[in-house]
Write an enzyme that holds these catalytic residues in place. Structure first.
Site, PDB file in Angstrom:
ATOM      1  N   CYS A 125      -1.303  -3.861   4.164  1.00 45.48           N
ATOM      2  CA  CYS A 125      -1.942  -5.024   4.168  1.00 45.48           C
ATOM      3  C   CYS A 125      -0.837  -6.119   4.300  1.00 45.48           C
ATOM      4  O   CYS A 125       0.266  -5.775   4.401  1.00 45.48           O
ATOM      5  CB  CYS A 125      -2.598  -5.021   3.154  1.00 45.48           C
TER       6      CYS A 125
ATOM      7  N   HIS B 200       2.404  15.108   4.835  1.00 47.64           N
ATOM      8  CA  HIS B 200       2.559  16.540   4.384  1.00 47.64           C
ATOM      9  C   HIS B 200       2.953  17.465   5.626  1.00 47.64           C
ATOM     10  O   HIS B 200       2.442  17.128   6.731  1.00 47.64           O
ATOM     11  CB  HIS B 200       1.314  16.815   3.963  1.00 47.64           C
TER      12      HIS B 200
ATOM     13  N   SER C 199       0.726  -1.232   0.022  1.00 53.87           N
ATOM     14  CA  SER C 199       0.022  -0.040   0.021  1.00 53.87           C
ATOM     15  C   SER C 199       0.890   1.322  -0.104  1.00 53.87           C
ATOM     16  O   SER C 199       1.609   1.416  -1.026  1.00 53.87           O
ATOM     17  CB  SER C 199      -1.154   0.158   1.293  1.00 53.87           C
TER      18      SER C 199
END
Length: 126
Positions: free
Chosen positions: A90, A75, A70
């Site tokens: 996952c 930010h 994934s």
């Protein structure tokens, strides 16, 4: 959450949000990429690629580590002393361990971590 279908529901993955008020907000792009790669390794994930972007000399960084399992994103707002991270993993990976690596990167940082298991096999519909 169980990952073995024979012992209970299996989660599609674990999603963890990490909010850091401290030094992570001041990381340059290279340091941030190193942190995302370290977090991926801590969670047992395989990094496929990373991309970081700095918005200017005194501005924040946004970035993504694309994982075979994934992603990890970030930010930052240095002017607010704030960095927002998102870890989704996952398979046999451990998103909580990745989050811990991010939280420990700068001692003394105020960190909040929230996690959720993405839908379990009991939630999936045919």
């Amino acid at each position: 959450m169980s990952r073995d279908p024979s012992t209970g529901p299996v989660a599609a993955g674990r999603h963890v949000i990490i909010e850091c008020f401290g030094g992570q907000a001041d990381f340059d792009a290279a340091t941030m990429e190193a942190l995302l790669r370290q977090a991926a390794a801590a969670g047992g994930a395989c990094v496929l690629s990373c991309h970081m972007h700095r918005f200017g000399a005194d501005s924040g960084v946004t970035g993504v580590a694309l994982l075979a399992q994934s992603h990890i994103t970030v930010h930052t707002w240095p002017e607010r002393n704030y960095a927002a991270f998102d870890v989704f993993m996952c398979g046999d990976c451990d998103a909580d361990q990745a989050a811990e690596a991010i939280a420990r990167a700068v001692p003394g940082t105020r960190v909040t971590v929230r996690g959720v298991d993405r839908p379990t096999s009991a939630d999936w519909r045919d």
